[in-house]
Design an enzyme around this catalytic site. Sequence first.
Site, mmCIF file in Angstrom:
data_model
loop_
_atom_site.group_PDB
_atom_site.id
_atom_site.type_symbol
_atom_site.label_atom_id
_atom_site.label_comp_id
_atom_site.label_asym_id
_atom_site.label_seq_id
_atom_site.Cartn_x
_atom_site.Cartn_y
_atom_site.Cartn_z
ATOM 1 N N GLU A 174 23.179 17.901 64.992
ATOM 2 C CA GLU A 174 24.554 17.728 64.494
ATOM 3 C C GLU A 174 25.562 17.699 65.638
ATOM 4 O OE1 GLU A 174 25.639 20.237 61.191
ATOM 5 O OE2 GLU A 174 27.764 19.697 61.344
ATOM 6 N N ASP B 296 18.302 24.878 52.586
ATOM 7 C CA ASP B 296 18.823 25.601 53.750
ATOM 8 C C ASP B 296 18.568 27.091 53.611
ATOM 9 O OD1 ASP B 296 19.991 24.477 55.976
ATOM 10 O OD2 ASP B 296 21.941 24.163 55.015
ATOM 11 N N ASP C 127 23.682 24.688 52.952
ATOM 12 C CA ASP C 127 24.612 25.807 52.772
ATOM 13 C C ASP C 127 26.056 25.319 52.931
ATOM 14 O OD1 ASP C 127 24.661 25.516 55.514
ATOM 15 O OD2 ASP C 127 24.131 27.603 55.964
#
Length: 264
Positions: free
Chosen positions: A181, A84, A45
Amino acid sequence: MKKITISTLLAKKQRGEKITSLTAYDASFAKVFDEAGVDAMLVGDSLGMVLQGQDDTLNVTVEDIAYHTRAVRKGTERAFVLADMPFMSYATPENAYQNAAVLMAAGASMVKLEGGQWLCSTIEGLVERSVPVCAHIGLTPQSVHVLGGFKIQGREANKAQQLVNDAKALEQAGVQLLVLECVPSSLGRQIAGQLSIPVIGIGAGNGTDGQILVMHDMLGVSANYMPKFSKNYLAETGNLHRAVEQYIKQVKSGEFPGPEHSFE
Ligand code: KIV
């Protein structure tokens, strides 16, 4: 040419061979990445930011991801393709089932959802319905307004422990892949070491089982800015094909990410 499956990725982790991954949004780039030997491609995304020029990913729709997943699938023969699930598309289990079905029908081999333990029952339901799931923890861009910006996560001991607990709970719920992340390298290494499933890092140091970058970042063409954890491989090589090959080579050898692309 043997197709990459989740079993291939798991076997790589077990052998200690790094997994290489990039985002992709169309058939032409997917073909280049596939032919260069990238293991996995994510229809992220992040397309809200790098294709649509938005400040964050929150406007992206399931139809946007489905459209780009169909295109990436067309350009891919070998790599594993993930899609995603956008913001609010898995707010309830029923939403998640319906929207995951759209993305799997568009050509995804796995869907990715952002979040920790609160997602476990939704993930169990997806897995029971034969939808393979990747979870994404650490800096979760769909929560940017809750987090107060795109910031490193897990620096404090209690937050780091929370991420370890989330990762273990997600694996227990049936997740087969984890994206981690923007966390300190030591935490990236710790989480990858404690899970049996592959952990793909982005800004999580070189102790994870593999790496993913947003393709526009690694080609140095992002509309907004270049994150510290990324590297401009096009500038380094002067050629798209060589840029991708160099990325793959450096991820496999452990040269990327170096300390300059990691957080402490
Ligand atoms: O949307 C995306 O591209 C992602 C990657 C940054 C992992 O989630």
